[in-house]
Each structure stands twice: as structure tokens, then as C-alpha cells.
Write an enzyme that holds these catalytic residues in place. Structure first.
Site, PDB file in Angstrom:
ATOM      1  N   ARG A  59     128.025  75.497  59.903  1.00 35.10           N
ATOM      2  CA  ARG A  59     126.566  75.361  59.824  1.00 35.10           C
ATOM      3  C   ARG A  59     125.968  75.794  58.502  1.00 35.10           C
ATOM      4  O   ARG A  59     124.779  75.587  58.280  1.00 35.10           O
ATOM      5  CB  ARG A  59     125.923  76.102  60.996  1.00 35.10           C
ATOM      6  N   SER A  97     132.709  83.189  67.479  1.00 38.06           N
ATOM      7  CA  SER A  97     132.691  82.156  68.507  1.00 38.06           C
ATOM      8  C   SER A  97     133.897  82.349  69.411  1.00 38.06           C
ATOM      9  O   SER A  97     134.901  82.931  68.991  1.00 38.06           O
ATOM     10  CB  SER A  97     132.773  80.760  67.884  1.00 38.06           C
ATOM     11  N   GLY A  98     133.804  81.834  70.627  1.00 33.32           N
ATOM     12  CA  GLY A  98     134.945  81.910  71.546  1.00 33.32           C
ATOM     13  C   GLY A  98     134.569  82.288  72.970  1.00 33.32           C
ATOM     14  O   GLY A  98     135.438  82.692  73.742  1.00 33.32           O
ATOM     15  N   GLY A  99     133.292  82.141  73.317  1.00 34.21           N
ATOM     16  CA  GLY A  99     132.824  82.502  74.659  1.00 34.21           C
ATOM     17  C   GLY A  99     133.488  81.737  75.781  1.00 34.21           C
ATOM     18  O   GLY A  99     133.427  82.138  76.945  1.00 34.21           O
ATOM     19  N   GLU A 100     134.145  80.647  75.467  1.00 31.21           N
ATOM     20  CA  GLU A 100     134.871  79.861  76.476  1.00 31.21           C
ATOM     21  C   GLU A 100     136.318  80.342  76.623  1.00 31.21           C
ATOM     22  O   GLU A 100     137.098  79.767  77.379  1.00 31.21           O
ATOM     23  CB  GLU A 100     134.845  78.380  76.107  1.00 31.21           C
ATOM     24  N   ASP A 121     126.451  78.688  82.200  1.00 31.21           N
ATOM     25  CA  ASP A 121     126.751  78.633  80.767  1.00 31.21           C
ATOM     26  C   ASP A 121     125.480  78.542  79.922  1.00 31.21           C
ATOM     27  O   ASP A 121     125.406  77.794  78.951  1.00 31.21           O
ATOM     28  CB  ASP A 121     127.699  77.477  80.409  1.00 31.21           C
ATOM     29  N   TRP A 176     120.153  66.872  68.312  1.00 27.47           N
ATOM     30  CA  TRP A 176     121.181  67.885  68.014  1.00 27.47           C
ATOM     31  C   TRP A 176     121.048  68.401  66.581  1.00 27.47           C
ATOM     32  O   TRP A 176     121.957  68.998  66.030  1.00 27.47           O
ATOM     33  CB  TRP A 176     122.581  67.279  68.265  1.00 27.47           C
TER      34      TRP A 176
HETATM   35 CA    CA Z   1     129.113  78.823  76.304  1.00 29.82          CA
END
Ligand code: CA
Ligand code: CA
Length: 597
Positions: A141, A205-208, A327, A500
Site C-alpha cells: 500500500r 498481517s496474518g489474522g487468518e 470477520d 476498493w
Molecule cells: Ca480478517
């Protein structure tokens, strides 16, 4: 529905190792960006040295040469291709300093481009290992800049500092183990401190994947860690190489050992307000998605937290979706602004949450001021109470698989918004001219159900299945002008495909945003009328900027369809699968003879 397992396998295959590359370096000038330049960025239109056009993230430019009357004359000056076969998911906001644009691209690439000619000065490609685990496309980003260095983070969870003149690596630091599910896609944030001087802050990142959300602060000179702050209660922070304090109180809102894999990723990075001296980060969903496995509020997931950059302590937290079961990542940017209400000026912050509500908070202490729905037909909550807590609609929480006859699939519900949110990562903008927020939102829902799941390092940790569906025939995307005093939507622009991309607003009375259909569009900030549009040849899922160069107002936007929608969008993904991918940056200005029209 595209399964998570299938997508992750695809992403790993795409993430082929690449070689570093440095092009000739004849024209780049010294960046020479000071911490004062960063703090003053919003009011100095001759450069853009922060993600957000100012660390408060307002994305408001004081420039007004391009205005509602002459914007129709805007024409492209040049376009620059990111090249290669990596044509997807371009979510970057460029930076501009001293005639050079610094712009990141998918697969952890960054370019320096001569503003006047569009010629490349240098390119750096991170060497990505096999087996990286980006949940939601291979995006980046944006970069940060300080002194003579440009910084950006990579999909294998590293932070890289490059010489702004040459693109050569000055230092590179590992932020976390990518094998465990960590990755990085956000622009770093540079903030001042009294004790350490400027620090560079990163989220993760990596919440999944059952990671633990964290903010790290590093010395921009050498990349050494100064402090770290986990977002999940029970985990210890660090300061000056030693353990500092625990986040929250262990097991206050998490059962058993689940806080060790609790999610709360800070994947969108943060904003900073010089007035309060606080850095504001949002946090993702709790892990796993199946909420029946983790009774409690699960702090600080799906929240905004304010961190003191001097020591990494959390000054306040505000949880938008306690015990999230849909989520509803709460990563959305908190934008600092002055709220004029009842004859008072309040140091406020606004944030439009994945859960469909637009919140106004006191940014000094996190106190709740107001919340209003900004998308239609919200199902999961009946509203927000006077303390800012959702009034849940218990029938709309996906059921416990243990209650199913076979124990494998809990009761499915149709929930609005979908898990991709009333608003996802794409940043809104605040106009100091109209005192309105311009929010890129989406109107959609999902079938969602829970499944049994156990944690396995480096594997998806959801315990849920889902299919996203449209809820209106004519549109999903919806750009809205929202009054933060009343929560009212003043105007709405409906777009067929989901929006988006980020938003930019200017003192020229304009609002700019891009669409998956490829258009960069300019809107009248008071009415929402489309005044100009230009098709960039691929979908726009990035944030436009504007700046002044040699007495003229320029604009830039990155083009290149991708991001989470085509990967996770269920039935919606089918509606947009004809959109061609791409990778380029476009630059616009008025022809000289039109500037005075
Ligand atoms: Ca998520
Ligand atoms: Ca500036």
C-alpha cells in the site's frame, strides 16, 4: 465459493523468488525529508511525504487550481508500467519529493520515477521466498520516507530501507516469521519521539493464520527494534531490548491459551496526531473466526488502539466489534479531525468500520461520541448503545457446529455487511472545506457458517465457510459523503462493482476516487455529481494523490485490478472476473492554456 486452501496455494505459486535490480541513477536528487516535513505534510502541497497526505490521514489537499469548473480539462501527462508478469493487486499510494515519485507495486516492488518525464530512476524487487502466506492478494500500500532513505515492508514480513537516490539496500530487518503466517502490506508510519528521535512504526498481517497482532517501533537509521506492543491481552511488550508490560490482563476476555494465537493483526498500519502525540492503529478479527471457541470480548481484536510512541504503551482502546463472529476486522483508519458540535471544538477521530457503522471518538481518551450506520440493511446488530457497544442480533451470529447433528457445520446465517465489510482497507478522506467525510463503501452480504477448527502453525485458522452475495441489483460500490456531526449521508454515488480504492479531496471542491471498471473519477464535493473521468485501462484499487510541481497542480493514481474481491468475493467475484489486471501509475494535470478557464 473459492476455498481458502485453494487460494493460499495459488498465492504461494505466484510468489516466485525474484532478483534485486538496480537501474542507472543519474537523475534522483537527495530526498532530504525531515521529521518536520512529515509533520507538516498536509499543509505543504509541493510534496507528499506521508501515506494519507499528512499523518492524521485526512487525504485533503489545500490545492485548488484544479476545481469544479476546469477539472473537465484534466489530461494524462504520462503513464509508467510496473512491468513483468506480476500484473495484479496494485493498492499503493505514491509519495512525491523533489521531482521524484516513489511508488510501490504488488509482489513487494518499489520504483523511483522522474516526475517530469515518467522515466524510471531505479527499481527494487524484494526477493520473496516460496511459501509466503498473504491472505488477500500480493498487495503493497505504500512507502515511507525520511532523510535520504525510503522504507517499505514486504510480503515475507521484512522492513527494508533503501537509499532514495540509488535504490540500494541500506538495511533490512525481519519483522516476524512468514512461515507462521505473518506478512506485511501496509505503509510504515514515521513519528517523532522525545527520547529516541523519529521512529518507524509497522503493523503486521496474518489474522487468518492465528498470529498475534503487534506494532513495532524501530530506529530508522539502522532498523534496530526500540519497542513492540502486542495487541492481544496476555502477551508481553518489549522496550529497549527487555520485556516491558503485558497487554491487558491475561484471561480477562480470552479463554485458556487462545490469546497466544488470537489474531488482532494491525495490517492496515496506523495514523498519528501531533496534537495528542498518539499513534492510532486498528486491529483485525480474533482468530479463529468461529466465535463459539473463544467466549469473551477478545481484546483488543476488532478495535482501535492509541499507542504512546515514547514507550509503546496502549493509552486507550475502543472495541467496535467485541466477540466478533463475522470477520469484522477493525483495522479501518482513524482520521483525526476537529469536530464542531454544540459550540465546542472536540479533538475527534472518525473511522468507518468493516461492521457497517461510522464511529466518532474522542481521540484524546477513546471515549465514544457517536455511531451511525453507513451501509443499508445491517443485520448483525440492531444498533450501537450509548457506550458504543453493539446491540447484537443474536439470531444473526453463525451457529455453533457442536449444536449441529453431525457436529461439522453450524447453522448458516445471511449477514450484512459481508466479511469484506461496509468498508475495507481503502481509506476515506476528510474535507476541511466541507467538513464531510467521503467514504468508499460496499453494500453486500454473505452466507456464513462455522466449522470445527484447531490451530496449526502456518495454516489458515478460520473455522468458517462463507459466500459473499450482492444485495442490490444495480450496485455494490457506494461512495458516500457523511456528516460526522449528525451521521447523515449527504450524497451517494452508486457503482456497479465494489469500490476498493482510496479517496482524495481538495480545496478545489473535488473528491477523487477510482473504480474497478478502470475510471479515475472527480466528483463535486457538495453534490456528488461526476465532473470528470478517465479510464486507466485496468481496475483502480489504490489511493490517488495530488501535489504542486513548478506552479501547477498534478494528480497521480496507480491502476491494476486485484485485491481481496476477486479472491474471496464469492458470487460477487463472478460479476467482476472480466476485469483485466494491470500495473501502472498514471499522472494528470491541466493543459497550460486551460488552467485559467
Ligand atoms: Ca480478517
Ligand atoms: Ca506535503
Amino acid at each position: 465459493m473459492k476455498s481458502v486452501r485453494h487460494f493460499l496455494a495459488t498465492a504461494s505459486v505466484l510468489a516466485v523468488a525474484t532478483t534485486g535490480l538496480v537501474a542507472p541513477t543519474t537523475m534522483a536528487q537527495s530526498a532530504g525529508v525531515t521529521i518536520d516535513d512529515i509533520m507538516n505534510d498536509a499543509t505543504t502541497p509541493q510534496d507528499v511525504v506521508t501515506y494519507g497526505l499528512g499523518t492524521q490521514g485526512q487525504r485533503f489537499s489545500p490545492l485548488d487550481e484544479v476545481n469544479a469548473t476546469n477539472v473537465k480539462n484534466l489530461v494524462p501527462v504520462w503513464a509508467f508500467s510496473f512491468g513483468g508478469e506480476k500484473q495484479r493487486g496494485q493498492e499503493a499510494q505514491p509519495l512525491v519529493k523533489d521531482g521524484v515519485m516513489y511508488v510501490t507495486a504488488s509482489y513487494s516492488r518499489i520504483y523511483a520515477v522522474d516526475i517530469k518525464t515518467g522515466e524510471e530512476l531505479w527499481q527494487y524487487d524484494a526477493r520473496l521466498p516460496d511459501g509466503i502466506l498473504p491472505c488477500c492478494d500480493v498487495v503493497n500500500r505504500g512507502a515511507a520516507i525520511l532523510g535520504d532513505k525510503v522504507f517499505f515492508s514486504t510480503l515475507d514480513a521484512q522492513l527494508v530501507a533503501l537509499d532514495a537516490k540509488t535504490g540500494k539496500v541500506v538495511w533490512r530487518k525481519k519483522l516476524a516469521n512468514y512461515q507462521d503466517g505473518y506478512s506485511n502490506t501496509a505503509a510504515p508510519l514515521i513519528v517523532p519521539t522525545k527520547k529516541y528521535g523519529p521512529l518507524i512504526l509497522t503493523g503486521n498481517s496474518g489474522g487468518e493464520f492465528g498470529i498475534v497482532g503487534e506494532v513495532q517501533a524501530r530506529n530508522p537509521e539502522n532498523g534496530e527494534l526500540v519497542w513492540s506492543r502486542p495487541t492481544i491481552e496476555g502477551n508481553m511488550g518489549t522496550l529497549d531490548g527487555k520485556e516491558s508490560t503485558m497487554t491487558g490482563t491475561k484471561n480477562e476476555s480470552w479463554p485458556g491459551d487462545m490469546w497466544q494465537t488470537g489474531g488482532g493483526a494491525t495490517w492496515l498500519g496506523g495514523t498519528y496526531d501531533q496534537g495528542t502525540g498518539l499513534a492510532y492503529f486498528g486491529t483485525s478479527n480474533p482468530s479463529p473466526w468461529n466465535s463459539h471457541l473463544r467466549p469473551g470480548d477478545n481484546k483488543w481484536t476488532s478495535s482501535r488502539i492509541a499507542i504512546d510512541p515514547e514507550n509503546g504503551e496502549i493509552k486507550w482502546g475502543f472495541q467496535t466489534t467485541p466477540h466478533d463472529g463475522w470477520d469484522f476486522d477493525g483495522v479501518n483508519e482513524l482520521i483525526s479531525f476537529d469536530l464542531e458540535k454544540d459550540g465546542q471544538t472536540i479533538k475527534a477521530g472518525a473511522t468507518a468500520d468493516r461492521n457497517g457503522f461510522f464511529y466518532v471518538l474522542d481521540r484524546t481518551d477513546g471515549k465514544f461520541i457517536s455511531a451511525s450506520p453507513f451501509v443499508k440493511n445491517i443485520t448483525w446488530a440492531k444498533g450501537i448503545d450509548e457506550n458504543g457497544r453493539p446491540i447484537y442480533n443474536d439470531d444473526n451470529r453463525p451457529g455453533d457446529p457442536k449444536e449441529a447433528a453431525d457436529g461439522k457445520k453450524g447453522k448458516a446465517v445471511f449477514a450484512v455487511p459481508s466479511f469484506l465489510g461496509g468498508k475495507n482497507w481503502m481509506p476515506m478522506a476528510y474535507s476541511q472545506k466541507t467538513s464531510l467525510f467521503y467514504v468508499p463503501s460496499n453494500e453486500w452480504g454473505m452466507d456464513i457458517w462455522n466449522e470445527p477448527i484447531t490451530y496449526k502453525k502456518g495454516a489458515a485458522y478460520l473455522g468458517a465457510g462463507f459466500t459473499i452475495k450482492p444485495i442490490f441489483e444495480d450496485h455494490i460500490g457506494s461512495l458516500k459523503a457523511i456528516d460526522p456531526v449528525t451521521g447523515e449521508t449527504k450524497w451517494e454515488y452508486k457503482n456497479k462493482a465494489p469500490l476498493w480504492g482510496g479517496v482524495l479531496t481538495t480545496a478545489g471542491g473535488l473528491v477523487f476516487t477510482g473504480t474497478p471498471e478502470g475510471y479515475l473519477k472527480a466528483f463535486n464535493d457538495k453534490t456528488g455529481e461526476v465532473l470528470w473521468q478517465f479510464n486507466t485501462g485496468s481496475g483502480i484499487v489504490s489511493s490517488p494523490i495530488t501535489w504542486e510541481q513548478d506552479g501547477e497542480q498534478w494528480l497521480a493514481v496507480v491502476s491494476g485490478w486485484g485485491g481481496a474481491v476477486p479472491l474471496w468475493g464469492g458470487e460477487v467475484a463472478k460479476l467482476v472476473n472480466h476485469i483485466n489486471q494491470g500495473g501502472s501509475v498514471w499522472v494528470f494535470k491541466l493543459p497550460k492554456q486551460s488552467a485559467s478557464n
